[in-house]
Design an enzyme around this catalytic site. Structure first.
Site, PDB file in Angstrom:
ATOM      1  N   PRO A  43       0.874  -1.172  -0.217  1.00 10.21           N
ATOM      2  CA  PRO A  43       0.020  -0.041  -0.015  1.00 10.21           C
ATOM      3  C   PRO A  43       0.834   1.146   0.101  1.00 10.21           C
ATOM      4  O   PRO A  43       0.611   2.293  -0.616  1.00 10.21           O
ATOM      5  CB  PRO A  43      -0.840  -0.019   1.175  1.00 10.21           C
ATOM      6  CG  PRO A  43      -0.628  -1.442   1.730  1.00 10.21           C
ATOM      7  CD  PRO A  43       0.601  -1.917   1.165  1.00 10.21           C
ATOM      8  N   GLU A  44       1.879   1.106   0.730  1.00 14.87           N
ATOM      9  CA  GLU A  44       3.039   2.386   0.665  1.00 14.87           C
ATOM     10  C   GLU A  44       4.500   1.982   0.552  1.00 14.87           C
ATOM     11  O   GLU A  44       5.082   1.748   1.307  1.00 14.87           O
ATOM     12  CB  GLU A  44       3.054   2.919   2.124  1.00 14.87           C
ATOM     13  CG  GLU A  44       1.617   3.808   2.554  1.00 14.87           C
ATOM     14  CD  GLU A  44       1.618   3.776   3.976  1.00 14.87           C
ATOM     15  OE1 GLU A  44       2.356   4.000   4.669  1.00 14.87           O
ATOM     16  OE2 GLU A  44       0.350   3.839   4.566  1.00 14.87           O
ATOM     17  N   PRO A 225      53.640 -32.621   8.442  1.00 12.65           N
ATOM     18  CA  PRO A 225      53.103 -33.462   9.877  1.00 12.65           C
ATOM     19  C   PRO A 225      51.861 -33.664  10.050  1.00 12.65           C
ATOM     20  O   PRO A 225      51.314 -34.672  11.061  1.00 12.65           O
ATOM     21  CB  PRO A 225      53.723 -32.685  11.020  1.00 12.65           C
ATOM     22  CG  PRO A 225      53.773 -31.276  10.217  1.00 12.65           C
ATOM     23  CD  PRO A 225      53.885 -31.068   8.908  1.00 12.65           C
ATOM     24  N   ASP A 248      50.874 -42.615   2.120  1.00 14.73           N
ATOM     25  CA  ASP A 248      51.427 -43.525   3.366  1.00 14.73           C
ATOM     26  C   ASP A 248      50.282 -43.190   4.396  1.00 14.73           C
ATOM     27  O   ASP A 248      49.337 -42.456   4.589  1.00 14.73           O
ATOM     28  CB  ASP A 248      52.627 -42.855   4.145  1.00 14.73           C
ATOM     29  CG  ASP A 248      53.817 -43.251   3.064  1.00 14.73           C
ATOM     30  OD1 ASP A 248      53.505 -44.130   2.092  1.00 14.73           O
ATOM     31  OD2 ASP A 248      54.995 -42.817   3.183  1.00 14.73           O
ATOM     32  N   LYS A 270      52.370 -48.121   5.743  1.00 10.67           N
ATOM     33  CA  LYS A 270      53.226 -48.922   6.257  1.00 10.67           C
ATOM     34  C   LYS A 270      53.443 -48.675   7.680  1.00 10.67           C
ATOM     35  O   LYS A 270      53.338 -47.399   8.025  1.00 10.67           O
ATOM     36  CB  LYS A 270      54.773 -48.631   5.444  1.00 10.67           C
ATOM     37  CG  LYS A 270      54.804 -49.161   4.204  1.00 10.67           C
ATOM     38  CD  LYS A 270      56.452 -49.202   4.052  1.00 10.67           C
ATOM     39  CE  LYS A 270      56.901 -48.128   3.330  1.00 10.67           C
ATOM     40  NZ  LYS A 270      58.393 -48.350   2.752  1.00 10.67           N
ATOM     41  N   GLY A 302      55.514 -35.758   6.145  1.00  9.30           N
ATOM     42  CA  GLY A 302      56.626 -34.729   6.989  1.00  9.30           C
ATOM     43  C   GLY A 302      57.296 -34.322   5.509  1.00  9.30           C
ATOM     44  O   GLY A 302      56.758 -33.751   4.595  1.00  9.30           O
ATOM     45  N   ASP A 303      58.674 -34.511   5.383  1.00  4.83           N
ATOM     46  CA  ASP A 303      59.364 -34.208   4.094  1.00  4.83           C
ATOM     47  C   ASP A 303      59.787 -35.504   3.621  1.00  4.83           C
ATOM     48  O   ASP A 303      60.458 -36.532   4.480  1.00  4.83           O
ATOM     49  CB  ASP A 303      60.903 -33.341   4.766  1.00  4.83           C
ATOM     50  CG  ASP A 303      61.616 -33.101   3.404  1.00  4.83           C
ATOM     51  OD1 ASP A 303      61.248 -32.166   2.875  1.00  4.83           O
ATOM     52  OD2 ASP A 303      62.502 -33.723   3.019  1.00  4.83           O
ATOM     53  N   MET A 383      60.977 -42.361  14.673  1.00  9.65           N
ATOM     54  CA  MET A 383      60.578 -44.021  14.816  1.00  9.65           C
ATOM     55  C   MET A 383      61.338 -44.444  16.393  1.00  9.65           C
ATOM     56  O   MET A 383      62.019 -45.330  16.416  1.00  9.65           O
ATOM     57  CB  MET A 383      61.092 -44.842  13.937  1.00  9.65           C
ATOM     58  CG  MET A 383      59.966 -44.438  12.616  1.00  9.65           C
ATOM     59  SD  MET A 383      60.742 -45.220  11.046  1.00  9.65           S
ATOM     60  CE  MET A 383      61.654 -43.893  10.581  1.00  9.65           C
ATOM     61  N   ALA A 412      52.396 -34.545  16.558  1.00  6.27           N
ATOM     62  CA  ALA A 412      52.635 -33.120  16.172  1.00  6.27           C
ATOM     63  C   ALA A 412      51.651 -32.532  15.181  1.00  6.27           C
ATOM     64  O   ALA A 412      51.642 -32.995  14.206  1.00  6.27           O
ATOM     65  CB  ALA A 412      54.040 -32.861  16.062  1.00  6.27           C
TER      66      ALA A 412
HETATM   67  N1  SAH Z   1      59.391 -38.282   6.406  1.00  4.79           N
HETATM   68  C1  SAH Z   1      58.743 -38.139   7.697  1.00  4.79           C
HETATM   69  C2  SAH Z   1      59.330 -39.258   8.508  1.00  4.79           C
HETATM   70  C3  SAH Z   1      58.853 -40.571   8.448  1.00  4.79           C
HETATM   71  S1  SAH Z   1      59.180 -41.822   9.412  1.00  4.79           S
HETATM   72  C4  SAH Z   1      59.019 -36.628   8.209  1.00  4.79           C
HETATM   73  O1  SAH Z   1      59.950 -35.724   7.694  1.00  4.79           O
HETATM   74  O2  SAH Z   1      58.674 -36.316   9.205  1.00  4.79           O
HETATM   75  C5  SAH Z   1      57.811 -41.782  10.522  1.00  4.79           C
HETATM   76  C6  SAH Z   1      58.193 -41.000  12.038  1.00  4.79           C
HETATM   77  O3  SAH Z   1      58.115 -39.693  11.836  1.00  4.79           O
HETATM   78  C7  SAH Z   1      57.140 -41.296  12.825  1.00  4.79           C
HETATM   79  O4  SAH Z   1      57.776 -42.862  13.507  1.00  4.79           O
HETATM   80  C8  SAH Z   1      57.417 -40.191  13.688  1.00  4.79           C
HETATM   81  O5  SAH Z   1      58.688 -40.447  14.746  1.00  4.79           O
HETATM   82  C9  SAH Z   1      57.644 -39.095  12.718  1.00  4.79           C
HETATM   83  N2  SAH Z   1      56.326 -38.637  12.613  1.00  4.79           N
HETATM   84  C10 SAH Z   1      55.657 -38.498  11.514  1.00  4.79           C
HETATM   85  N3  SAH Z   1      54.723 -37.672  11.599  1.00  4.79           N
HETATM   86  C11 SAH Z   1      54.617 -37.182  13.103  1.00  4.79           C
HETATM   87  C12 SAH Z   1      53.883 -36.367  13.692  1.00  4.79           C
HETATM   88  N4  SAH Z   1      52.705 -35.605  13.552  1.00  4.79           N
HETATM   89  N5  SAH Z   1      54.295 -36.045  15.069  1.00  4.79           N
HETATM   90  C13 SAH Z   1      55.272 -36.739  15.684  1.00  4.79           C
HETATM   91  N6  SAH Z   1      55.907 -37.385  14.959  1.00  4.79           N
HETATM   92  C14 SAH Z   1      55.851 -37.656  13.677  1.00  4.79           C
END
Ligand code: SAH
Length: 464
Positions: A43-44, A225, A248, A270, A302-303, A383, A412
């Protein structure tokens, strides 16, 4: 998900709205982006609505809505901002078969209008089930910033070119072409206008047509990690482009999510000392898929170059002349040392740091224990859980101080990260008591910094 998102075709359809104030204006601004026939009952009406009616963008009825007004309409908006009036108009609309939305009344609405990022024809709808409009707006602002305003133009021109681009073989060649267009050639050309974009499309197509089919390739990628935010940009891109991902056990599901939906995901997990896919099988998989022409990502935690048996895999693919490259990742020692607020090296304490493995293929790995037993030494032990007692024995035998700090960081960078602070003396017993089930990094010679020790949960929050 209470509300299922769909994109509704509105071309030539009727949409009816009751109301003439601010709420009506907000909805109408959105609705006028569609191709619907819009009828407004008010209406308005606000002056803007009158103006839009004069421009022919909607039909305005200067009276309250009555029975019969919503017949044949797809959608109805009750936007009178008055509970009684909204209930009255909504009842009419429901009876006449329209889907009803009552502004600011989720409960009685059959649908909700999402926050929209408009790069037509690219449209992004954001919904929070009414839970957090602030959040929806923040996400919208974020996307608005990230998506160039020219995206819509690129998409529209690209759409017109789809048939021509079908000259490229289906699958990867076509995907590569479009990726190149949207992220490279298109954005470069768009500043010079639409003709330039069309020209760029043709040049790009010729280029892609003449390209030999891309041969299979392997990227050995460090997945970090666990926290997906600790992936490198290169790792993300490799995942995004991969046809096959061979990963992995320690790769987190959040990271696997980042792979393309069509990618073939192969788990070759593994477990230290446990059952595993044999290294030969992994090598064979790599070769087989790359020879088939796939872009393969070999994703390691990781690396990839640290305790990852990378060289065995490289040797295997080299033997077949397959191309490969390495994408570095953040190793777990880096994430773990960050978690305890320490640094791996420190002036006057340790000028070097060792990366050790607790076990190798023959069992427990041997190292230069005498050197490590000297005061101030630091080692990051991978490890190291199962070999803790062995490592302790060797170090003490070589004269290490039993009070040397030892810290374990389990998981971690992950939400379930835990820190165990102990000494060389107490390592095996404390470790047994703590019952760490996830991957853990052992630091020999490092204790958590005092602040990290006092407020582990704060550190955790920073990681999350
Ligand atoms: N290439 C990986 C290591 C592979 S060997 C790197 O650079 O980290 C696997 C081992 O890495 C595990 O047994 C543990 O000791 C370590 N690892 C991998 N991820 C991890 C995490 N989030 N926190 C703590 N240790 C970790």
């Amino acid at each position: 998900m209470d509300h299922f998102p769909i994109f509704l075709s509105t071309k030539g359809q009727r949409i009816v709205l009751s109301g003439g104030g601010d709420a009506a204006l907000a909805k109408l601004r959105l609705l006028m982006k569609s191709q619907a026939k819009i009828s407004v009952y008010a209406p308005e009406p606000a002056p803007e609505i009158t103006a839009w009616a004069e421009e022919g963008r909607l039909t305005l009825h200067r009276r309250p809505l009555r029975l019969g007004d919503v017949l044949c309409a797809k959608l109805f908006y009750a936007a009178d901002e008055d509970e009684t009036e909204d209930a009255r108009t909504a009842a009419i609309a429901r009876a006449e078969g329209a889907l009803v939305n009552i502004v600011d009344n989720l409960q009685d609405s059959a649908f909700i209008t999402p926050a929209i990022v408009d790069r037509d024809p690219v449209t992004i709808a954001i919904g929070t089930e009414g839970a957090a409009p602030v959040l929806a707006r923040a996400i919208k602002a974020d996307l608005e910033e990230r998506l160039p305003a020219t995206l819509g133009t690129l998409a529209r021109i690209g759409k017109g070119f789809r048939k021509v681009a079908d000259a490229l073989p289906f699958g990867r060649p076509r995907r590569d072409f479009w990726r190149d267009y949207y992220f490279n050639a298109g954005p470069h050309a768009v500043a010079e206008g639409e003709t330039a974009v069309e020209g760029a499309l043709h040049t790009l197509l010729d280029d892609h047509l003449s390209r030999a089919a891309r041969p299979g390739h392997i990227a050995f990628v460090g997945g970090g990690p666990g926290d997906p935010e600790l992936l490198t940009l290169k790792a993300r891109r490799a995942l995004d482009e991969a046809d096959v991902v061979i990963y992995d056990r320690l790769i987190s599901s959040e990271i696997l999510e980042l792979a393309r939906r069509e990618a073939l995901m192969i788990d070759v997990g593994k477990e230290g000392f446990g059952p595993s896919t044999s290294q030969d099988t992994i090598n064979d998989l790599l070769v087989e898929h790359a020879q088939g022409g796939a872009q393969v990502v070999r994703l390691k935690s990781g690396d990839a170059t640290i305790f990852g048996r990378l060289d065995e895999e490289i040797d295997a693919v080299d033997a077949h002349g397959i191309g490969w490259h390495i994408v570095p990742g953040i190793t777990s020692a880096s994430a773990a040392v960050a978690a305890i607020g320490q640094s791996l090296t420190k002036r006057t304490r340790n000028a070097s740091v060792r990366f050790l493995t607790g076990h190798d293929m023959k069992g427990f790995a041997d190292h230069d224990w005498a050197a490590l037993a000297r005061p101030g030494e630091v080692a990051a032990i991978y490890m190291g859980k199962k070999s803790a007692r062995f490592i302790q024995g060797r170090l003490i035998m070589h004269g290490a101080d039993r009070a040397t700090p030892v810290t374990l960081v389990e998981n971690a960078s992950r939400p379930d990260q835990r820190i165990l602070e102990t000494t060389l003396d107490r390592l095996p017993t404390d470790l047994a008591d703590a019952n760490l089930t996830g991957p853990a990094l052992t630091f020999y010679g490092l204790a958590p910094r005092a602040a990290a020790r006092l407020a582990p949960e704060i550190l955790k929050e920073e990681m999350a």
